[in-house]
Design an enzyme around this catalytic site. Structure first.
Site, PDB file in Angstrom:
ATOM      1  N   HIS A  33       0.877   3.067   1.036  1.00 31.90           N
ATOM      2  CA  HIS A  33      -0.259   3.334   1.927  1.00 31.90           C
ATOM      3  C   HIS A  33      -0.095   4.598   2.760  1.00 31.90           C
ATOM      4  O   HIS A  33      -0.991   4.969   3.506  1.00 31.90           O
ATOM      5  CB  HIS A  33      -0.457   2.167   2.905  1.00 31.90           C
ATOM      6  CG  HIS A  33       0.624   2.082   3.957  1.00 31.90           C
ATOM      7  ND1 HIS A  33       1.852   1.520   3.712  1.00 31.90           N
ATOM      8  CD2 HIS A  33       0.671   2.514   5.238  1.00 31.90           C
ATOM      9  CE1 HIS A  33       2.591   1.602   4.800  1.00 31.90           C
ATOM     10  NE2 HIS A  33       1.909   2.207   5.745  1.00 31.90           N
TER      11      HIS A  33
HETATM   12  C1  UD1 Z   1      -0.897   3.644  10.442  1.00 34.42           C
HETATM   13  C2  UD1 Z   1       0.301   4.515  10.829  1.00 34.42           C
HETATM   14  C3  UD1 Z   1       1.373   4.422   9.753  1.00 34.42           C
HETATM   15  C4  UD1 Z   1       1.747   2.978   9.501  1.00 34.42           C
HETATM   16  C5  UD1 Z   1       0.522   2.135   9.223  1.00 34.42           C
HETATM   17  C6  UD1 Z   1       0.911   0.695   9.178  1.00 34.42           C
HETATM   18  C7  UD1 Z   1      -0.267   6.517  12.118  1.00 34.42           C
HETATM   19  C8  UD1 Z   1      -0.341   7.997  12.081  1.00 34.42           C
HETATM   20  N1  UD1 Z   1      -0.084   5.918  10.936  1.00 34.42           N
HETATM   21  O1  UD1 Z   1      -1.423   4.161   9.239  1.00 34.42           O
HETATM   22  O2  UD1 Z   1       2.542   5.105  10.196  1.00 34.42           O
HETATM   23  O3  UD1 Z   1       2.615   2.930   8.389  1.00 34.42           O
HETATM   24  O4  UD1 Z   1      -0.433   2.303  10.274  1.00 34.42           O
HETATM   25  O5  UD1 Z   1       0.102  -0.076   8.365  1.00 34.42           O
HETATM   26  O6  UD1 Z   1      -0.346   5.923  13.179  1.00 34.42           O
HETATM   27  N2  UD1 Z   1      -8.320   0.624   8.324  1.00 34.42           N
HETATM   28  C9  UD1 Z   1      -8.999  -0.570   8.182  1.00 34.42           C
HETATM   29  N3  UD1 Z   1      -8.731  -1.575   9.048  1.00 34.42           N
HETATM   30  C10 UD1 Z   1      -7.843  -1.459  10.058  1.00 34.42           C
HETATM   31  C11 UD1 Z   1      -7.155  -0.244  10.205  1.00 34.42           C
HETATM   32  C12 UD1 Z   1      -7.404   0.786   9.332  1.00 34.42           C
HETATM   33  O7  UD1 Z   1      -9.821  -0.715   7.284  1.00 34.42           O
HETATM   34  O8  UD1 Z   1      -7.631  -2.429  10.799  1.00 34.42           O
HETATM   35  C13 UD1 Z   1      -8.571   1.724   7.359  1.00 34.42           C
HETATM   36  C14 UD1 Z   1      -9.632   2.709   7.840  1.00 34.42           C
HETATM   37  O9  UD1 Z   1     -10.335   3.144   6.717  1.00 34.42           O
HETATM   38  C15 UD1 Z   1      -8.809   3.840   8.400  1.00 34.42           C
HETATM   39  C16 UD1 Z   1      -7.564   3.833   7.500  1.00 34.42           C
HETATM   40  O10 UD1 Z   1      -7.357   2.465   7.185  1.00 34.42           O
HETATM   41  O11 UD1 Z   1      -9.475   5.074   8.374  1.00 34.42           O
HETATM   42  C17 UD1 Z   1      -6.311   4.427   8.144  1.00 34.42           C
HETATM   43  O12 UD1 Z   1      -6.029   3.759   9.377  1.00 34.42           O
HETATM   44  P1  UD1 Z   1      -5.080   4.448  10.478  1.00 34.42           P
HETATM   45  O13 UD1 Z   1      -4.827   3.469  11.555  1.00 34.42           O
HETATM   46  O14 UD1 Z   1      -5.611   5.775  10.873  1.00 34.42           O
HETATM   47  O15 UD1 Z   1      -3.750   4.739   9.719  1.00 34.42           O
HETATM   48  P2  UD1 Z   1      -2.881   3.802   8.760  1.00 34.42           P
HETATM   49  O16 UD1 Z   1      -2.980   4.333   7.374  1.00 34.42           O
HETATM   50  O17 UD1 Z   1      -3.208   2.372   8.984  1.00 34.42           O
HETATM   51  N1  UDP Z   2       3.388  -6.708   5.599  1.00 29.53           N
HETATM   52  C1  UDP Z   2       2.643  -7.887   5.655  1.00 29.53           C
HETATM   53  N2  UDP Z   2       1.668  -8.080   4.714  1.00 29.53           N
HETATM   54  C2  UDP Z   2       1.397  -7.176   3.736  1.00 29.53           C
HETATM   55  C3  UDP Z   2       2.162  -5.975   3.690  1.00 29.53           C
HETATM   56  C4  UDP Z   2       3.150  -5.771   4.643  1.00 29.53           C
HETATM   57  O1  UDP Z   2       2.870  -8.744   6.514  1.00 29.53           O
HETATM   58  O2  UDP Z   2       0.488  -7.414   2.927  1.00 29.53           O
HETATM   59  C5  UDP Z   2       4.414  -6.465   6.636  1.00 29.53           C
HETATM   60  C6  UDP Z   2       5.821  -6.233   6.127  1.00 29.53           C
HETATM   61  O3  UDP Z   2       6.518  -7.449   6.000  1.00 29.53           O
HETATM   62  C7  UDP Z   2       6.425  -5.332   7.186  1.00 29.53           C
HETATM   63  C8  UDP Z   2       5.244  -4.598   7.777  1.00 29.53           C
HETATM   64  O4  UDP Z   2       4.082  -5.262   7.293  1.00 29.53           O
HETATM   65  O5  UDP Z   2       7.038  -6.080   8.226  1.00 29.53           O
HETATM   66  C9  UDP Z   2       5.266  -3.173   7.348  1.00 29.53           C
HETATM   67  O6  UDP Z   2       4.099  -2.546   7.791  1.00 29.53           O
HETATM   68  P1  UDP Z   2       3.476  -1.279   7.070  1.00 29.53           P
HETATM   69  O7  UDP Z   2       4.035  -1.159   5.704  1.00 29.53           O
HETATM   70  O8  UDP Z   2       2.015  -1.397   7.230  1.00 29.53           O
HETATM   71  O9  UDP Z   2       3.943  -0.095   8.017  1.00 29.53           O
HETATM   72  P2  UDP Z   2       5.259   0.818   8.055  1.00 29.53           P
HETATM   73  O10 UDP Z   2       6.438  -0.079   8.144  1.00 29.53           O
HETATM   74  O11 UDP Z   2       5.244   1.677   6.837  1.00 29.53           O
HETATM   75  O12 UDP Z   2       5.048   1.652   9.269  1.00 29.53           O
END
Ligand code: UD1
Ligand code: UDP
Length: 360
Positions: free
Chosen positions: A205
């Site tokens: 992601h």
């Molecule tokens: C963010 C973090 C990333 C982390 C991830 C965890 C930053 C810069 N990035 O990335 O480091 O690994 O969270 O999962 O802070 N969206 C939804 N529902 C939600 C949230 C997001 O549909 O509840 C979709 C939207 O289309 C949005 C996209 O995901 O534009 C990206 O969301 P955003 O919070 O900007 O970044 P993440 O990719 O979630």
């Molecule tokens: N995770 C979860 N459900 C999912 C995918 C991930 O509960 O479908 C949990 C996973 O166990 C881990 C955390 O989400 O603890 C990791 O988050 P993510 O990969 O979104 O963010 P990152 O660690 O890359 O910042």
């Protein structure tokens, strides 16, 4: 002493949960401020419910946007809350936009900042997380480093030794506290017709992978090759960012089963029973290491080098052939490594250090 816990995304909720539980069990004066960066039920509320966490006192409802939009709205919203509360310390965890916003706002208001998971570096400034974690470290008063390596990185950047505490990573606490409970729960493997040890688990992601058509397509091709060569299903709980970009780029894939993002206990079960895990997630690299499941990281760098050094993880990038070769390499590795991320008591240590006011 009043503690504000600022969080906003899935990994922060999971990795802060041991700290929150410790604050609750010690009956401390604390509250949760949720930025609202994540808001979909399966990236947010499901974790509060399942991990039995108290509701946030504030939710800023910032939602999605550009980095500037998200961060700017958070700075304003967090500042309003901190000005009306009388916090002594703000705790943040990890490297998201919510983390940087929490740390920056508090430090400008001369409120102490504690950074949980300090000192991680990928040395790739193209990643938004690298900017967030570096800046957060440099405006923090308490740096809770998960490992000695993270501490030495901070020392190397000129941060004073008095501010750095090696605590272990709270993800170990979260895994230990929940992995046994996960075993007794509904059977996510049966729900998806999976056999223990006979499937690969994927998460993918990160912005640098899925917002780039060539990289995302290449990674998916690699995953399809793995499924075909190993004769195993590849299960991919897909993050909404990835789903959106997959549709936008109109990407096709074979042999990959897309499922919705799932709750933490179900995900732990899927991890613990996988033959191999392929990921670009930070937390998933750590969890696979803790659960002794081989990991192939779909990135060119990692801020978790400990996992590579002990043989639990390998960097594959997104080239299809490299992904397949790395999976084959990891399948024959012995999984007798020792978890480098601590003993599962990081949350307790962090709270104790804050309450004793060791430095600041
Ligand atoms: C963010 C973090 C990333 C982390 C991830 C965890 C930053 C810069 N990035 O990335 O480091 O690994 O969270 O999962 O802070 N969206 C939804 N529902 C939600 C949230 C997001 O549909 O509840 C979709 C939207 O289309 C949005 C996209 O995901 O534009 C990206 O969301 P955003 O919070 O900007 O970044 P993440 O990719 O979630
Ligand atoms: N995770 C979860 N459900 C999912 C995918 C991930 O509960 O479908 C949990 C996973 O166990 C881990 C955390 O989400 O603890 C990791 O988050 P993510 O990969 O979104 O963010 P990152 O660690 O890359 O910042």
């Amino acid at each position: 002493m009043q503690i504000a816990i600022v969080l906003g995304t899935r990994p922060e909720i999971i990795k802060m949960s041991p700290v929150i539980r410790e604050c609750r069990s010690k009956k401390l004066d604390y509250f949760i401020l949720h930025t609202g960066q994540h808001y979909s039920y399966n990236l947010d509320k499901v974790f509060f419910e399942q991990l039995d966490l108290p509701q946030p006192k504030y939710n800023l409802g910032v939602g999605s946007g550009t980095h500037a939009e998200e961060t700017a709205k958070m700075l304003i919203g967090i500042s309003e809350v901190l000005l009306q509360e009388s916090c002594d310390i703000v705790l943040v965890q990890g490297d998201t936009n919510s983390v940087l916003a929490g740390a920056l706002t508090a430090s400008k208001l001369h409120i102490k900042v504690g950074h949980v998971e300090a000192g991680l570096r990928s040395y790739d400034r193209q990643m938004p997380e690298e900017i967030n974690r570096t800046l957060t470290d440099h405006c923090s008063d308490y740096l809770f480093a998960p490992t000695d390596k993270a501490k030495s990185i901070l020392l190397g950047e000129g941060i004073s030794q008095d501010k750095i505490f090696v605590t272990g990573n709270t993800i170990v606490d979260a895994v230990y506290q929940n992995v046994e409970i996960a075993k007794g729960r509904g059977d996510i493997l049966a729900d998806h017709k999976l056999t223990a040890g006979r499937y690969c688990l994927v998460t993918l992601h990160r912005q640098e992978n899925v917002d780039n058509r060539a990289r995302f397509a290449s990674a998916l091709e690699g995953l399809s090759m793995v499924s075909a060569e190993l004769h195993m299903p590849v299960v991919y709980p897909i993050h909404p960012r990835s789903r959106k970009m997959m549709n936008h780029f109109n990407l096709k894939y074979e042999g990959i089963e897309l499922i919705e993002p799932i709750d933490f206990l179900s995900f732990l079960q899927l991890e613990a029973n996988a033959r191999v895990i392929l990921t670009d997630s930070g937390g998933v690299q750590e969890e696979s290491c803790i659960l002794k499941i081989p990991c192939v990281t779909l990135r060119d760098s990692t801020e978790r080098p400990e996992t590579i050094e002990i043989g639990a993880n390998v960097l594959a990038g997104t080239s299809p052939q490299k992904i397949l070769t790395c999976v084959q390499e990891m399948l024959v590795r012995k999984n007798n490594w020792r978890n480098p991320f601590g003993d599962g008591k990081a949350g307790k240590r962090i709270v104790k250090i804050i309450m004793e006011g060791k430095h600041g």
